[in-house]
Design an enzyme around this catalytic site. Sequence first.
Site, PDB file in Angstrom:
ATOM      1  N   TYR A  50      26.956  20.092  38.508  1.00  0.00           N
ATOM      2  CA  TYR A  50      27.142  20.934  39.466  1.00  0.00           C
ATOM      3  C   TYR A  50      26.303  22.178  39.678  1.00  0.00           C
ATOM      4  O   TYR A  50      25.475  22.543  40.612  1.00  0.00           O
ATOM      5  CB  TYR A  50      28.905  21.068  39.795  1.00  0.00           C
ATOM      6  CG  TYR A  50      28.841  22.383  40.695  1.00  0.00           C
ATOM      7  CD1 TYR A  50      28.670  22.167  42.048  1.00  0.00           C
ATOM      8  CD2 TYR A  50      29.342  23.452  40.132  1.00  0.00           C
ATOM      9  CE1 TYR A  50      29.128  23.349  42.927  1.00  0.00           C
ATOM     10  CE2 TYR A  50      29.614  24.738  41.100  1.00  0.00           C
ATOM     11  CZ  TYR A  50      29.385  24.542  42.357  1.00  0.00           C
ATOM     12  OH  TYR A  50      29.640  25.570  43.066  1.00  0.00           O
ATOM     13  N   SER A  69      26.127  29.888  43.739  1.00  0.00           N
ATOM     14  CA  SER A  69      27.594  30.250  42.681  1.00  0.00           C
ATOM     15  C   SER A  69      27.070  30.932  41.472  1.00  0.00           C
ATOM     16  O   SER A  69      26.102  30.847  41.010  1.00  0.00           O
ATOM     17  CB  SER A  69      27.903  29.026  42.391  1.00  0.00           C
ATOM     18  OG  SER A  69      29.056  28.919  41.412  1.00  0.00           O
ATOM     19  N   ALA A  70      28.056  31.750  41.256  1.00  0.00           N
ATOM     20  CA  ALA A  70      28.014  32.510  39.943  1.00  0.00           C
ATOM     21  C   ALA A  70      27.760  31.712  38.714  1.00  0.00           C
ATOM     22  O   ALA A  70      27.199  32.089  37.455  1.00  0.00           O
ATOM     23  CB  ALA A  70      29.214  33.282  39.833  1.00  0.00           C
ATOM     24  N   LYS A  89      23.254  23.602  41.889  1.00  0.00           N
ATOM     25  CA  LYS A  89      23.090  25.014  42.728  1.00  0.00           C
ATOM     26  C   LYS A  89      21.686  25.813  42.297  1.00  0.00           C
ATOM     27  O   LYS A  89      20.945  26.443  42.914  1.00  0.00           O
ATOM     28  CB  LYS A  89      24.193  25.801  42.402  1.00  0.00           C
ATOM     29  CG  LYS A  89      25.406  25.294  43.032  1.00  0.00           C
ATOM     30  CD  LYS A  89      25.391  25.431  44.542  1.00  0.00           C
ATOM     31  CE  LYS A  89      26.772  25.200  45.173  1.00  0.00           C
ATOM     32  NZ  LYS A  89      26.730  25.034  46.366  1.00  0.00           N
ATOM     33  N   ASP A 112      34.714  26.496  30.029  1.00  0.00           N
ATOM     34  CA  ASP A 112      35.027  27.787  30.759  1.00  0.00           C
ATOM     35  C   ASP A 112      34.458  28.925  29.788  1.00  0.00           C
ATOM     36  O   ASP A 112      34.555  28.656  28.580  1.00  0.00           O
ATOM     37  CB  ASP A 112      36.829  27.926  30.519  1.00  0.00           C
ATOM     38  CG  ASP A 112      37.385  27.270  31.949  1.00  0.00           C
ATOM     39  OD1 ASP A 112      36.530  26.953  32.715  1.00  0.00           O
ATOM     40  OD2 ASP A 112      38.579  27.073  31.702  1.00  0.00           O
ATOM     41  N   ASP A 135      26.165  13.365  57.963  1.00  0.00           N
ATOM     42  CA  ASP A 135      25.827  13.514  56.395  1.00  0.00           C
ATOM     43  C   ASP A 135      24.204  13.904  56.190  1.00  0.00           C
ATOM     44  O   ASP A 135      23.414  13.161  56.728  1.00  0.00           O
ATOM     45  CB  ASP A 135      26.059  12.055  55.795  1.00  0.00           C
ATOM     46  CG  ASP A 135      25.726  12.026  54.334  1.00  0.00           C
ATOM     47  OD1 ASP A 135      25.217  12.804  53.921  1.00  0.00           O
ATOM     48  OD2 ASP A 135      26.247  11.052  53.483  1.00  0.00           O
ATOM     49  N   SER A 194      33.869  14.857  53.832  1.00  0.00           N
ATOM     50  CA  SER A 194      33.776  14.389  52.392  1.00  0.00           C
ATOM     51  C   SER A 194      34.971  15.072  51.732  1.00  0.00           C
ATOM     52  O   SER A 194      35.624  14.415  50.828  1.00  0.00           O
ATOM     53  CB  SER A 194      32.673  14.314  51.661  1.00  0.00           C
ATOM     54  OG  SER A 194      32.130  15.463  51.002  1.00  0.00           O
ATOM     55  N   TYR A 201      36.630  24.767  53.147  1.00  0.00           N
ATOM     56  CA  TYR A 201      37.265  25.812  52.941  1.00  0.00           C
ATOM     57  C   TYR A 201      36.594  27.312  53.201  1.00  0.00           C
ATOM     58  O   TYR A 201      37.083  28.023  54.115  1.00  0.00           O
ATOM     59  CB  TYR A 201      37.808  25.926  51.621  1.00  0.00           C
ATOM     60  CG  TYR A 201      38.373  27.195  50.828  1.00  0.00           C
ATOM     61  CD1 TYR A 201      39.368  27.816  51.653  1.00  0.00           C
ATOM     62  CD2 TYR A 201      37.959  27.839  49.760  1.00  0.00           C
ATOM     63  CE1 TYR A 201      40.015  28.875  51.210  1.00  0.00           C
ATOM     64  CE2 TYR A 201      38.655  28.879  49.144  1.00  0.00           C
ATOM     65  CZ  TYR A 201      39.617  29.402  49.977  1.00  0.00           C
ATOM     66  OH  TYR A 201      40.193  30.658  49.227  1.00  0.00           O
TER      67      TYR A 201
HETATM   68  N1  UFG Z   1      42.600  27.751  35.249  1.00  0.00           N
HETATM   69  C1  UFG Z   1      43.977  27.841  34.434  1.00  0.00           C
HETATM   70  N2  UFG Z   1      44.793  26.819  34.779  1.00  0.00           N
HETATM   71  C2  UFG Z   1      44.242  25.963  36.000  1.00  0.00           C
HETATM   72  C3  UFG Z   1      42.882  26.194  36.602  1.00  0.00           C
HETATM   73  C4  UFG Z   1      42.423  27.247  36.070  1.00  0.00           C
HETATM   74  O1  UFG Z   1      44.342  28.519  33.450  1.00  0.00           O
HETATM   75  O2  UFG Z   1      44.980  25.026  36.180  1.00  0.00           O
HETATM   76  C5  UFG Z   1      41.908  29.180  34.644  1.00  0.00           C
HETATM   77  C6  UFG Z   1      40.676  28.830  34.267  1.00  0.00           C
HETATM   78  O3  UFG Z   1      40.495  28.514  32.899  1.00  0.00           O
HETATM   79  C7  UFG Z   1      39.890  30.266  34.525  1.00  0.00           C
HETATM   80  C8  UFG Z   1      40.532  30.507  35.817  1.00  0.00           C
HETATM   81  O4  UFG Z   1      41.708  29.899  35.733  1.00  0.00           O
HETATM   82  O5  UFG Z   1      40.019  30.998  33.429  1.00  0.00           O
HETATM   83  C9  UFG Z   1      39.697  30.198  36.980  1.00  0.00           C
HETATM   84  O6  UFG Z   1      39.462  28.841  37.107  1.00  0.00           O
HETATM   85  P1  UFG Z   1      38.958  28.217  38.419  1.00  0.00           P
HETATM   86  O7  UFG Z   1      38.754  26.625  38.140  1.00  0.00           O
HETATM   87  O8  UFG Z   1      39.892  28.765  39.593  1.00  0.00           O
HETATM   88  O9  UFG Z   1      37.500  28.623  38.650  1.00  0.00           O
HETATM   89  P2  UFG Z   1      36.258  28.864  37.743  1.00  0.00           P
HETATM   90  O10 UFG Z   1      36.079  29.979  37.207  1.00  0.00           O
HETATM   91  O11 UFG Z   1      36.391  27.716  36.511  1.00  0.00           O
HETATM   92  O12 UFG Z   1      35.260  28.235  38.573  1.00  0.00           O
HETATM   93  C10 UFG Z   1      34.878  28.784  39.941  1.00  0.00           C
HETATM   94  C11 UFG Z   1      34.475  27.786  40.766  1.00  0.00           C
HETATM   95  C12 UFG Z   1      33.044  26.750  40.276  1.00  0.00           C
HETATM   96  C13 UFG Z   1      32.199  27.787  40.254  1.00  0.00           C
HETATM   97  C14 UFG Z   1      32.541  28.915  39.268  1.00  0.00           C
HETATM   98  C15 UFG Z   1      31.274  29.855  39.306  1.00  0.00           C
HETATM   99  O13 UFG Z   1      35.569  26.629  40.846  1.00  0.00           O
HETATM  100  O14 UFG Z   1      32.643  25.968  41.336  1.00  0.00           O
HETATM  101  O15 UFG Z   1      33.760  29.500  39.654  1.00  0.00           O
HETATM  102  O16 UFG Z   1      31.691  31.012  38.291  1.00  0.00           O
HETATM  103  F1  UFG Z   1      31.036  27.005  39.564  1.00  0.00           F
END
Ligand code: UFG
Length: 331
Positions: A148, A124-125, A152, A294, A58, A34, A11
């Site tokens: 994960y 990543s953050a 990082k 989260d 790979d 992958s 992506y």
């Molecule tokens: N969320 C929902 N429903 C869903 C998916 C997500 O409510 O089906 C909410 C989550 O609780 C969060 C927000 O949407 O509040 C964002 O969630 P994401 O899964 O899209 O992203 P994250 O912030 O959890 O994680 C992302 C990347 C990780 C990385 C991280 C760094 O996916 O790889 O940011 O902060 F590690």
Amino acid sequence: MKILLTGGAGYIGSHIAVELCNQGYEVIIGDNFSNSKPEVLNKINTIVGKEIEFHEIDFTNKEATFELFEKSNIDAVIHLAGLKAVGESCIMPIEYYRNNIVSTLNIAEAMKKYDVRNLVFSSSATVYGVPKELPLKEGMPTSCTNPYGWTKLMNEQILTDISKANPSFSVVLLRYFNPIGAHESGLIGEDPNGIPNNLMPYITRVAKGVLPELNIFGNDYPTKDGTGVRDYIHVVDLAKGHVDAIKFVETHAGIEIFNLGTGVGYSVLDIVKTFSKVNNIEIPYQIVGRRDGDVAECYADPSKAKEELGWIATKSLEDMCRDSWNFAKNN
Ligand code: UFG
């Protein structure tokens, strides 16, 4: 300049390939598909109007990695290849550590052997762990809550030590916030396998009718509307940050860390409402319990990237929602 893009069919990688070509760089993509599809390569070629060099590889395979460096005359590397699902990493830690750490070691060793000195690494953050203070600045303490994230952070440490031991080495660590959106052509974007973990691909599948409704993980966070707040960044802005990072490593030795975010936090409900408004599609949702791991809020202070890379995010949340849907509805 010839740039090796590991994970370049993914992506984020596919968008970086396009931006590098737009700026006149020569790109070599290395990927093992992958978490991506070979068709992406044709789409990148269509957007840039030429055929990009590709190697199915790979990077945990040291011999294959060295062979690629031996034959390819690489000037710089952008290393993105890696496994990236937080939940999966808790179930398969061995695979995550092996894949994400060994590939970095192989690439760094090949760079040393073939005298390639410039590296941009995809971090990543997530390495900020549970934020104690916001916005997040590069110097703030780091920690992780899942394998994960640890891969990082460990890769950041490995590259820091390598750059100390090799003063001519130039490394930039980019800490991404939450990339969403897609290329304006609608040809490349995020298309995860199976049920998406992340918010935007889940929303686009609900919009398509593939999934019945969005589950919002908690509305009792101490945020403006109770839902989680994140720093969403358009993937094309993120990709442009890599081009600026490549220009930076060309002219600076040592190691630097940069946040790539907008500095603005939006809630889950902000995203749902903006997506519905911009695309004129209702997104049915229900509030469910919080998701393990989260955090309430996470957003960047992107001023260091502005000052030292000359980079800022320019696209709005409306752009992100429109472009995400434009890609999803056609793919
Ligand atoms: N969320 C929902 N429903 C869903 C998916 C997500 O409510 O089906 C909410 C989550 O609780 C969060 C927000 O949407 O509040 C964002 O969630 P994401 O899964 O899209 O992203 P994250 O912030 O959890 O994680 C992302 C990347 C990780 C990385 C991280 C760094 O996916 O790889 O940011 O902060 F590690």
